[in-house]
Design an enzyme around this catalytic site. Structure first.
Site, PDB file in Angstrom:
ATOM      1  N   ASN A 175       0.848  -1.191   0.000  1.00  0.00           N
ATOM      2  CA  ASN A 175       0.000   0.000   0.000  1.00  0.00           C
ATOM      3  C   ASN A 175       0.885   1.242   0.000  1.00  0.00           C
ATOM      4  O   ASN A 175       1.901   1.298   0.694  1.00  0.00           O
ATOM      5  CB  ASN A 175      -0.899   0.009   1.237  1.00  0.00           C
ATOM      6  CG  ASN A 175      -1.801   1.232   1.264  1.00  0.00           C
ATOM      7  OD1 ASN A 175      -2.818   1.278   0.576  1.00  0.00           O
ATOM      8  ND2 ASN A 175      -1.429   2.241   2.040  1.00  0.00           N
ATOM      9  N   ILE A 178      -0.115   8.725   1.626  1.00  0.00           N
ATOM     10  CA  ILE A 178       0.560   9.962   2.012  1.00  0.00           C
ATOM     11  C   ILE A 178       0.005  10.397   3.361  1.00  0.00           C
ATOM     12  O   ILE A 178      -1.165  10.770   3.472  1.00  0.00           O
ATOM     13  CB  ILE A 178       0.373  11.052   0.946  1.00  0.00           C
ATOM     14  CG1 ILE A 178       1.051  10.599  -0.349  1.00  0.00           C
ATOM     15  CG2 ILE A 178       0.944  12.390   1.415  1.00  0.00           C
ATOM     16  CD1 ILE A 178       0.871  11.534  -1.511  1.00  0.00           C
ATOM     17  N   ARG A 192       1.003   9.994  11.245  1.00  0.00           N
ATOM     18  CA  ARG A 192      -0.409  10.346  11.442  1.00  0.00           C
ATOM     19  C   ARG A 192      -1.263   9.700  10.349  1.00  0.00           C
ATOM     20  O   ARG A 192      -1.567  10.298   9.323  1.00  0.00           O
ATOM     21  CB  ARG A 192      -0.601  11.860  11.426  1.00  0.00           C
ATOM     22  CG  ARG A 192      -1.999  12.251  11.885  1.00  0.00           C
ATOM     23  CD  ARG A 192      -2.269  13.728  11.716  1.00  0.00           C
ATOM     24  NE  ARG A 192      -3.501  14.116  12.383  1.00  0.00           N
ATOM     25  CZ  ARG A 192      -4.719  13.863  11.931  1.00  0.00           C
ATOM     26  NH1 ARG A 192      -4.879  13.231  10.779  1.00  0.00           N
ATOM     27  NH2 ARG A 192      -5.786  14.234  12.605  1.00  0.00           N
ATOM     28  N   LEU A 194      -4.962   7.785   9.691  1.00  0.00           N
ATOM     29  CA  LEU A 194      -6.278   7.540  10.267  1.00  0.00           C
ATOM     30  C   LEU A 194      -6.604   6.057  10.187  1.00  0.00           C
ATOM     31  O   LEU A 194      -6.115   5.342   9.306  1.00  0.00           O
ATOM     32  CB  LEU A 194      -7.330   8.375   9.542  1.00  0.00           C
ATOM     33  CG  LEU A 194      -7.069   9.886   9.567  1.00  0.00           C
ATOM     34  CD1 LEU A 194      -8.197  10.630   8.870  1.00  0.00           C
ATOM     35  CD2 LEU A 194      -6.901  10.396  10.991  1.00  0.00           C
ATOM     36  N   ASP A 290      -3.937  22.914   8.933  1.00  0.00           N
ATOM     37  CA  ASP A 290      -4.203  21.942   7.873  1.00  0.00           C
ATOM     38  C   ASP A 290      -5.051  22.547   6.763  1.00  0.00           C
ATOM     39  O   ASP A 290      -5.298  23.748   6.732  1.00  0.00           O
ATOM     40  CB  ASP A 290      -4.836  20.663   8.445  1.00  0.00           C
ATOM     41  CG  ASP A 290      -6.178  20.911   9.118  1.00  0.00           C
ATOM     42  OD1 ASP A 290      -6.989  21.669   8.553  1.00  0.00           O
ATOM     43  OD2 ASP A 290      -6.431  20.348  10.198  1.00  0.00           O
TER      44      ASP A 290
END
EC number: 4.1.1.98
Length: 497
Positions: A175, A178, A192, A194, A290
């Site tokens: 896989n 980013i 980081r 999710l 962000d």
């Protein structure tokens, strides 16, 4: 789909420079806030990619704003301009649900697509440019890389454009994802990702299959543009990002086995970070500015320990910033919008256009225009948008209009909403759905509601009222006034405003 060929990032930069799409910055500029300020001003003006050759305190140049215009995104995908990205979408639609040839003639029609599929396998090299220089153990020092600090209240320098390579214990395919990575030590980053993303799922499966064992991870920085963009494109689950990059490029993606693990990374990458995640080692990540235009909450994520850094001679560090649109992710969203349309149309042929306005943070609001065929049709399309592609799992608002509305013109869309909607009848609310963890407006982190707006003309069964007919000009009168317009000289120079 004839592709423009780039062997690696440097090839691409050479072409950009020849076309005036790359600017070299020789003046010393600080990666702490200053590069972001320059890149932000340049992107908002539709300017070139920027290569900062003398970042203050570092010997490694920084590449920023690489995909800062839709044109450069298209070029990175091997296309001449944004309009041809629909062809990429058609190819992906074919690969997502391939149809067998209906006959001999159809076989010849589909032959170009089947030929492209043959380019999909990767080509493994024994030696590669990304391993020209190798450091390991105590010599590993991430502080030698000019990692940017983008905003004044950011917690620490942040890697933004790293392609994270993982493999689950029961999967043949790797896989690519980013995920931003916060610097917390000379050999430590916070990963980081999710919980629903590919890398995190691979990690969860590893922990279940190998309790307490270290999970191998590699991160490639500065890969070729096709591979970078392959990681952010809606590639079918059955197709690897490397394979898709090969389709874009027209040649097999060259990879090399990592020094310290069995993962394969792009052979031409500028820098590769190799290491592991130790189950149970977590750290608080953030806050960071962000793509929403806000600083996000602090949350715990796994720590990535870097054991090896391999790189090319005279390596280039590829970076970006995220902030309130427009930013580079927003520009990518505008370009990739053209890729999404054919994929959606294959499943829902009634869709005429699909648009993700960049000011909606690239994915939080979608406008869809359809050729409506029956009562309730708009609601079916809403549900389809939310469920068909995982890229729209976090889309909070879906507005559906008829095909006489231009999805990309807010004047048209607002007109349709205010004249064709009854708020109670035409608003759909869905509770307890997946929501972006960065969305602090949701009542629970990662879980929130969605709204669908049916701004289509209503059919029998949807209303008992006589429905309004849009005003249309008489074409003969329009033609006559066109003919005498200059004589009227209303604007002195005789030209319409």
């Amino acid at each position: 789909m004839d592709a423009m060929k780039y062997n690696d990032l440097r090839d691409f930069l050479t072409l950009l420079e020849q076309q005036g799409e790359l600017k070299r910055i020789t003046l010393p500029v600080d990666p702490h806030l200053e590069i972001t300020e320059i890149a932000d001003r340049t992107l908002r003006a539709g300017g070139p990619a920027l290569l900062f050759e003398n970042p203050k305190g570092y010997s490694m140049p920084v590449l920023c704003n690489l995909f800062g215009t839709p044109k450069r995104v298209a070029m990175g995908m091997g296309q001449e301009d944004v309009s041809t990205l629909r062809e990429v979408g058609k190819l992906l639609a074919f690969l997502k649900e391939p149809e067998p040839p209906k006959g001999f003639r159809d076989l010849f029609d589909k032959l170009p697509q089947f030929k492209q599929v043959l380019n999909m396998p990767t080509k493994r090299l024994r030696g590669a440019p990304c391993q020209q220089k190798i450091v390991s153990g105590d010599d590993v020092d991430l502080n030698r890389i000019p990692i940017m600090t983008c905003w004044p209240e950011d917690a620490a320098p942040l890697i933004t454009w790293g392609l994270t390579v993982t493999r689950g214990p029961h999967k043949e395919r790797q896989n690519l994802g980013i995920y931003r990575q916060q610097l917390i030590g000379k050999n430590k980053l916070i990963m980081r990702w999710l919980s629903h993303r590919g890398g995190a799922l691979d990690y969860q499966e590893w922990c279940a299959a190998h309790p307490g064992e270290r999970f191998p991870v590699s991160v490639a920085l500065g890969a070729d543009p096709a591979t970078i963009l392959g990681a952010v494109t809606p590639v079918p689950d059955t197709l690897s990002e490397y394979a898709f990059a090969g389709l874009l490029r027209g040649t097999k993606t060259e990879v090399v086995k990592c020094i310290s693990n069995d993962l394969e990374v792009p052979a031409s990458a500028e820098i590769v970070l190799e290491g592991y995640i130790d189950p149970g080692e977590m750290a608080p990540e953030g806050p960071y500015g962000d793509h929403t235009g806000y600083y996000n909450e602090v949350d715990n994520f796994p720590v990535f320990t870097v054991t090896h850094i391999t790189q090319r001679e005279d390596a280039i560090y590829h970076s970006t910033y995220t902030g309130r649109p427009p930013d580079e992710p927003a520009v990518l969203g505008v370009a990739l919008n053209e890729v999404f349309v054919p994929i959606l149309q294959k499943q829902f042929p009634e869709i005429v256009d699909f648009y993700l306005p960049p000011e909606g943070c690239s994915y939080r609001l979608a406008v869809v225009t359809i050729k409506k065929q029956y009562a309730g049709h708009a609601k079916r399309v809403m549900m389809g948008v939310w469920s068909f592609l995982r890229q729209f799992m976090y889309t909070k608002f879906v507005i559906v209009c008829d095909d006489d509305v231009n999805a990309r013109d807010w004047n048209d869309v607002i007109w349709a909403i205010t004249t064709r909607m009854d708020p109670a009848r035409d608003t759909v609310l869905v509770e307890n759905t997946p929501i972006d963890y960065l969305d602090f407006a949701s009542p629970v982190s990662g879980l929130g509601s969605k709204m669908g707006l049916d701004a289509t003309n209503k059919w029998p069964g949807e209303t008992q009222r006589e429905w309004g007919r849009p005003i249309k000009k008489d074409p003969d009168v329009v033609a006559h006034i066109d003919a005498i317009w200059d004589e009227l000289a209303i604007f002195n120079n005789g030209k319409s405003a």
